[in-house]
Design a protein around this motif. Structure first.
Motif, PDB file in Angstrom:
ATOM      1  N   GLY A   1       0.975  -1.220  -0.131  1.00 34.38           N
ATOM      2  CA  GLY A   1       0.078  -0.142  -0.376  1.00 34.38           C
ATOM      3  C   GLY A   1       0.498   1.386  -0.109  1.00 34.38           C
ATOM      4  O   GLY A   1       0.478   2.532  -0.617  1.00 34.38           O
ATOM      5  N   PHE A   2       1.906   1.470   0.737  1.00 35.38           N
ATOM      6  CA  PHE A   2       3.099   2.467   0.911  1.00 35.38           C
ATOM      7  C   PHE A   2       3.750   2.483  -0.781  1.00 35.38           C
ATOM      8  O   PHE A   2       3.475   3.250  -0.886  1.00 35.38           O
ATOM      9  N   PHE A   3       4.324   1.610  -0.799  1.00 38.31           N
ATOM     10  CA  PHE A   3       4.539   1.851  -2.097  1.00 38.31           C
ATOM     11  C   PHE A   3       3.894   1.832  -3.558  1.00 38.31           C
ATOM     12  O   PHE A   3       4.080   2.716  -4.626  1.00 38.31           O
ATOM     13  N   PHE A   4       2.595   1.048  -3.180  1.00 38.49           N
ATOM     14  CA  PHE A   4       1.866   1.039  -4.821  1.00 38.49           C
ATOM     15  C   PHE A   4       0.444   2.156  -4.631  1.00 38.49           C
ATOM     16  O   PHE A   4      -0.399   2.259  -5.712  1.00 38.49           O
ATOM     17  N   GLY A   5      -0.182   1.970  -3.337  1.00 36.29           N
ATOM     18  CA  GLY A   5      -1.157   2.524  -2.909  1.00 36.29           C
ATOM     19  C   GLY A   5      -1.661   4.205  -3.188  1.00 36.29           C
ATOM     20  O   GLY A   5      -0.039   4.510  -3.665  1.00 36.29           O
ATOM     21  N   GLY A   6      -2.302   4.528  -2.997  1.00 39.07           N
ATOM     22  CA  GLY A   6      -2.048   6.129  -2.887  1.00 39.07           C
ATOM     23  C   GLY A   6      -2.383   7.156  -4.105  1.00 39.07           C
ATOM     24  O   GLY A   6      -1.685   8.218  -4.448  1.00 39.07           O
ATOM     25  N   LYS A   7      -2.379   6.230  -5.323  1.00 42.16           N
ATOM     26  CA  LYS A   7      -2.325   7.089  -6.954  1.00 42.16           C
ATOM     27  C   LYS A   7      -3.415   7.600  -7.559  1.00 42.16           C
ATOM     28  O   LYS A   7      -2.939   8.609  -7.970  1.00 42.16           O
ATOM     29  N   GLY A   8      -4.231   7.729  -6.829  1.00 45.13           N
ATOM     30  CA  GLY A   8      -5.284   8.440  -7.520  1.00 45.13           C
ATOM     31  C   GLY A   8      -6.209   8.325  -8.491  1.00 45.13           C
ATOM     32  O   GLY A   8      -6.402   8.392  -9.352  1.00 45.13           O
ATOM     33  N   ARG A   9      -5.741   6.590  -9.294  1.00 46.94           N
ATOM     34  CA  ARG A   9      -5.111   5.990 -10.522  1.00 46.94           C
ATOM     35  C   ARG A   9      -6.327   4.850 -10.687  1.00 46.94           C
ATOM     36  O   ARG A   9      -6.422   4.469  -9.784  1.00 46.94           O
ATOM     37  N   LEU A  10      -7.540   5.290 -11.327  1.00 48.43           N
ATOM     38  CA  LEU A  10      -8.706   4.054 -11.807  1.00 48.43           C
ATOM     39  C   LEU A  10      -8.001   3.661 -12.657  1.00 48.43           C
ATOM     40  O   LEU A  10      -7.072   3.007 -13.041  1.00 48.43           O
ATOM     41  N   PRO A  11      -9.372   2.209 -12.373  1.00 47.70           N
ATOM     42  CA  PRO A  11      -8.247   0.891 -13.436  1.00 47.70           C
ATOM     43  C   PRO A  11      -8.240   1.453 -15.163  1.00 47.70           C
ATOM     44  O   PRO A  11      -7.473   1.368 -15.446  1.00 47.70           O
ATOM     45  N   ASP A  12      -9.361   2.036 -15.779  1.00 53.54           N
ATOM     46  CA  ASP A  12      -9.034   2.995 -16.968  1.00 53.54           C
ATOM     47  C   ASP A  12      -7.668   3.737 -17.158  1.00 53.54           C
ATOM     48  O   ASP A  12      -7.813   4.032 -18.158  1.00 53.54           O
ATOM     49  N   GLY A  13      -7.408   4.092 -16.125  1.00 55.27           N
ATOM     50  CA  GLY A  13      -5.892   5.172 -16.056  1.00 55.27           C
ATOM     51  C   GLY A  13      -6.372   6.615 -15.341  1.00 55.27           C
ATOM     52  O   GLY A  13      -6.017   7.711 -15.486  1.00 55.27           O
ATOM     53  N   GLU A  14      -8.248   6.758 -15.840  1.00 59.29           N
ATOM     54  CA  GLU A  14      -8.470   7.948 -14.946  1.00 59.29           C
ATOM     55  C   GLU A  14      -8.053   7.875 -13.736  1.00 59.29           C
ATOM     56  O   GLU A  14      -7.801   7.260 -13.144  1.00 59.29           O
ATOM     57  N   SER A  15      -8.077   9.745 -13.758  1.00 63.56           N
ATOM     58  CA  SER A  15      -7.363   9.912 -12.113  1.00 63.56           C
ATOM     59  C   SER A  15      -8.399  10.298 -11.367  1.00 63.56           C
ATOM     60  O   SER A  15     -10.075  10.733 -12.028  1.00 63.56           O
ATOM     61  N   THR A  16      -9.039  10.017  -9.999  1.00 67.20           N
ATOM     62  CA  THR A  16      -9.663  10.522  -9.319  1.00 67.20           C
ATOM     63  C   THR A  16      -9.667  11.585  -8.654  1.00 67.20           C
ATOM     64  O   THR A  16     -10.812  12.420  -8.167  1.00 67.20           O
TER      65      THR A  16
END
Length: 307
Positions: free
Chosen positions: A292-307
């Protein structure tokens, strides 16, 4: 104020919210999964604890075998009314005040109350779709509450809801499977879909047994298949979040849920309580926090769209 609100307000005058509660003695330590852990921001932990306390108090009312359905509904209506009055004299009022201070309303705790109202009167589910409808009230609001709290607003969190819903529904399903025998014997509730029981040649009375019948095993496995599908959806949650702390917490819970589902695949919840071990918590805690620390918190949806 409509007739229902007026009736609840009248009840509130004679049954104070604190008097409506019927504590079971259970707390966060009795849960399968972390509740308000140290991974979450310190300034949000008090409102998370308040939300949990409110949900636990309402759940205890709906599960109380000494109360009639009408008495349960009356007490739950009183708790609902307490949410609409943000003062510190009731559990709901305190939660409402704390939510308002964070810029949020009481939609999610009120949604939970609808699940507990349903539990007061309904003990059977005809289909998986009907069971999912229950989970949308009983589990999904918890994830949406946490998403809103960490993302800042319902508008910011709305795109993330499908993934938090997947996780919360999965958690609710494995909890139902863990307690399938106890729920039936103590509260006459069965969350296994009736259609699936019939198709497997099983019946509700099989839950009185000391071990699973082949039919019950087949139904539980079908519910676990759906749990796996929900967890596949939930796998997108850590990256979709912008909060690294909540991403770490979510990753840990996803791993714990997968492990519990695996244990339920081979375990018999009628013969013994199928539960997570200390090693399960340790492994999920370390690997989930790191991922979660290294790969989470990116604000990225599966289709590449940003949240």
């Amino acid at each position: 104020m409509d007739i229902q609100d007026a009736s609840a307000a009248k009840s509130a005058s004679s049954l104070h919210a604190s008097g409506a509660e019927t504590p079971s003695g259970k707390g966060a330590g009795d849960e399968n999964f972390p509740v308000g852990s140290v991974l979450l921001p310190a300034h949000l932990r008090p409102v998370i604890a308040s939300f949990y306390g409110f949900a636990r108090a309402a759940d205890d009312i709906s599960d109380n075998p000494s109360l009639s359905p009408s008495e349960k509904l009356e007490r739950l209506d009183v708790m609902d009314q307490s949410l609409l009055h943000a003062d510190n004299t009731t559990r709901g009022g305190e939660l409402a005040r704390m939510l308002a201070e964070q810029g949020h309303d009481v939609r999610h705790p009120r949604a939970l109350l609808n699940a507990f109202r349903q539990d007061a009167e309904k003990g059977r589910y005809a289909s998986l779709e009907e069971l999912h409808g229950y989970c949308r009230m009983s589990a999904d609001p918890v994830g949406r509450f946490l998403v809103d709290l960490h993302e800042g607003s319902p508008d910011a969190g709305a795109k993330i809801y499908p993934y938090s819903d997947g996780l919360c529904t999965a958690l609710q399903l494995v909890n139902h499977l863990q307690d399938c025998g106890k729920d039936f014997m103590t509260m006459d509730r069965c969350y296994l879909p009736d259609a699936w029981l019939a198709a497997a040649g099983a019946s509700h009375s099989d839950l009185y047994g000391k071990e699973l019948t082949p039919g019950l095993r087949a139904v539980i496995d079908r519910v676990l298949d759906d749990t796996d599908a929900q967890l596949a959806l939930a796998a997108h949650l850590p990256r979709a979040l912008t909060s690294r702390r909540l991403a770490m917490e979510s990753e840990i819970i996803i791993r714990l849920a997968r492990r519990l589902a695996q244990r339920l695949r081979v375990g018999d919840p009628l013969a013994t309580r199928v539960k997570l071990t200390k090693l399960d918590f340790l492994v999920a805690g370390i690997t989930g926090a790191v991922s979660g620390f290294f790969f989470g918190g990116k604000g990225r949806l599966p289709d590449g769209e940003s949240t």
